[in-house]
Design a protein around this motif. Sequence first.
Motif, mmCIF file in Angstrom:
data_model
loop_
_atom_site.group_PDB
_atom_site.id
_atom_site.type_symbol
_atom_site.label_atom_id
_atom_site.label_comp_id
_atom_site.label_asym_id
_atom_site.label_seq_id
_atom_site.Cartn_x
_atom_site.Cartn_y
_atom_site.Cartn_z
ATOM 1 N N GLY A 1 0.811 -1.207 0.000
ATOM 2 C CA GLY A 1 0.000 0.000 0.000
ATOM 3 C C GLY A 1 0.845 1.258 0.000
ATOM 4 O O GLY A 1 0.535 2.233 -0.691
ATOM 5 N N VAL A 2 1.929 1.259 0.774
ATOM 6 C CA VAL A 2 2.820 2.420 0.810
ATOM 7 C C VAL A 2 3.530 2.577 -0.529
ATOM 8 O O VAL A 2 3.721 3.708 -1.017
ATOM 9 N N PRO B 1 6.290 5.152 -5.688
ATOM 10 C CA PRO B 1 6.781 4.174 -6.670
ATOM 11 C C PRO B 1 8.257 4.396 -6.977
ATOM 12 O O PRO B 1 8.851 5.405 -6.567
ATOM 13 N N PRO B 2 8.902 3.454 -7.699
ATOM 14 C CA PRO B 2 10.307 3.616 -8.092
ATOM 15 C C PRO B 2 10.491 4.929 -8.852
ATOM 16 O O PRO B 2 9.565 5.395 -9.524
ATOM 17 N N PRO B 3 11.648 5.570 -8.726
ATOM 18 C CA PRO B 3 12.888 5.027 -8.135
ATOM 19 C C PRO B 3 12.964 5.059 -6.616
ATOM 20 O O PRO B 3 13.994 4.690 -6.048
ATOM 21 N N LEU B 4 11.906 5.525 -5.943
ATOM 22 C CA LEU B 4 11.920 5.506 -4.482
ATOM 23 C C LEU B 4 11.761 4.072 -3.997
ATOM 24 O O LEU B 4 11.128 3.236 -4.651
ATOM 25 N N LEU C 1 13.298 5.644 0.874
ATOM 26 C CA LEU C 1 14.699 5.800 0.516
ATOM 27 C C LEU C 1 14.842 6.215 -0.945
ATOM 28 O O LEU C 1 14.015 5.863 -1.796
ATOM 29 N N LYS C 2 15.937 6.946 -1.210
ATOM 30 C CA LYS C 2 16.259 7.396 -2.569
ATOM 31 C C LYS C 2 17.754 7.223 -2.777
ATOM 32 O O LYS C 2 18.564 7.576 -1.912
ATOM 33 N N ALA D 1 12.267 10.507 2.979
ATOM 34 C CA ALA D 1 11.153 10.940 3.837
ATOM 35 C C ALA D 1 10.804 9.812 4.797
ATOM 36 O O ALA D 1 11.200 8.655 4.590
ATOM 37 N N TYR D 2 10.080 10.174 5.826
ATOM 38 C CA TYR D 2 9.455 9.198 6.712
ATOM 39 C C TYR D 2 7.948 9.264 6.466
ATOM 40 O O TYR D 2 7.339 10.332 6.600
ATOM 41 N N ALA D 3 7.363 8.129 6.101
ATOM 42 C CA ALA D 3 5.926 8.088 5.801
ATOM 43 C C ALA D 3 5.179 7.429 6.954
ATOM 44 O O ALA D 3 5.634 6.427 7.519
#
Length: 731
Positions: free
Chosen positions: A64-65, A70-73, A88-89, A99-101
């Motif tokens: 879900g997250v 989506p990529p590239p993340l 992450l990146k 970021a923190y989701a």
Amino acid sequence: MRGATSPDNAHPSPRPSPERERGPAPHLARPGEGARRALQRILLLGILLLLSLRAGAGTLDRAGVERFFPPPLVVGERDDALPVWPILKQEAGSYEVFAYAFESIDLAPIPGFAGTPPNLLVALAPDGSFREVKVLSHHEPVFLEGLGSEPLFAFVEQYAGLSARRAIRVGRANARASGAPPQGVVDGISMATASTRVINESILNAALAVARRRLGFGAAANLGLKVEARTDAFEPLPFADLLARGYAKRFVVTNGQAEAAFRGTGVEGRAEGPADVPLTDLVFAYLNVPTIGRNLLGEARFAALTRELGPGDHAVLVVSAGPLNPLGEDFVMGSIPDRIAIQQEGLVVNARDMAIERRGGGMAGLPEGPWTILRIAAQAGFDPSRHWSLSEKIVRERGQILVERVARDFAADYALPESLFVREKPEAGPSWTDSWTARGWELGAIAAALGLLVPVLSRQRGLVADQRRFGAFRLAFLAFTLLFIGWYAQAQLSIVTLVGLVRAALGGGGLNFLLYDPPSLLLWAFVLASLVAWGRGTFCGWLCPFGALQELAAWPARRLGLRQVAVPPALDRALRLVKYAVLAAILGAAALASPLADSLAEIEPFKTAITLFFVRSWPFVAYAAGLILLNLFVYKAFCRYLCPLGAALALGGRLRLLDWIPRRSECGSPCQLCKVRCRYGAITPSGRIDYPECFQCMECVTIIHDPGQCVPQVVARKRGRTIAPRPVAAE
């Protein structure tokens, strides 16, 4: 012993089996009786079916997250200690935290207008700025019923790029286009002020919780500590001594200081007085400490403030004595002030005006200018025992066509001795236990009242048999129900709880929300027990604050001889079905996840008359007052014909085990005294009790035990004989 209770043996007995029940030939059913019973059975089965359903919902999983990032993340592993997903990146061959989701409902479950917390997906960058905010779910009626969800989606998009380190308030529609500072304001939505404020607080409080634990700023070292003001820390002090000890702080900015701060901005030279004259002069203080709050506010106001604050909440008083109004000319009660903010360890703490009564003055010496009491929610992580500051924003403008605003912040420090607070590591356990501890004496008072009520109602040859003493007891108990249970403890039971149960059942949620209101939960437990034993009447006749309000209002009218309207029997039977239709509509809407359930629940005037003390917009007040006025002419018309909670309890009362109201075979034929006296219309012409419509006022029980009122006993005594009771067929 259903319908076969003798007045000489009037104790309730279990319902007999059909094989053992004997009596005269059954009476024909009244017109419409079959339809009513069928409708009741259908509704009861429907409610049981709804509450038996479960539908999984839960929070977002990794998949879900990943749909949102989506990529590239790359979505990392969910934190074990905090419900946060690192996003992450790849940078220069290695992965960095982008970021923190997290979901706001995990960290700041603040109920919305419909009573259900909104849930938002928030992505917070390592520097404390918002990467993105998305709405996952909500039940805000203004968006679901009227405006649609698109304005809400656009509203939360404004947070991208803003910083959690600064206060963010909801302005008017197009506020930023009108020149509001882009970093401190998001455009509000017309007709959705309350909902957008809840969304804003949910985002900010959840973000601050993550910022403190993951971003390296804020009071991370103090997480897990429970800090409360000592309730025994009271010493009567005049205002001058409060200032001298630093319990109240004076915050002055002179014209000269303001001029120095604006030097070189193009807006200097705007001072309207000498350099040493105050431009702004504030007094502020932390109110939870009794030595401060009780002295500044007085006993009554401090007690009211303490009741209104939730567990872990804080209150700060800010009063102005200078020419500059720190609240702003267009300040709205209940909002976050534009110009003043509370900061602690690098973070702006979300503080909102409490919108409380503003008439009357404080202690001698306290300024009489504009003032506010700011509430800081427990979720904000504010520690009153540590150093914090109050800042004020002073704004000047330049330009005539394209107006540019220049702002400067001024701050004053505030610190209290640690001896005024209790600091302890909280025991591991559910958060709702604080509510039970804080309201322990209220629970004790209500439990004592219930403990008194049970023997009075069950011992029918005791107090109930004495018409004069029992009448006084009933009026006193109804006054307790209205004043203490209703207006003080705020324990008015409502159909809204059943709506919440249906939503929890169908949404897979838990029932923990019930635990945060201990007095109401205690009453629900007692009502369910009495429902099985006696039926609907115990709550509707004794423990409903709005029902008590109606009965107390009707008592003087009855004494004054105000004539009531007799509703024709056929119309009365038809009107009694309305409450079941209302109940079906409300629970059906809740089952369909429609916000219409919340709108339909407003048919109950409980929120207006009991919860909000009639302080509400005029249509709601007019409706509640109209029902009380109608009650003077048609006794408890709302309870008998419209109340959805009463309908639900009447359905549950079908499970009743006892037929506890004594009857004689002469009841109904020839004696009709109890039927005539029953203002609820709960006694049929045959003399039987219609338990789903009985409010347990006990007047018929008083009559049947009184040799001077009970007609069969009066006649028998005149003829020199005793009555041999015969069974009466059950209703």
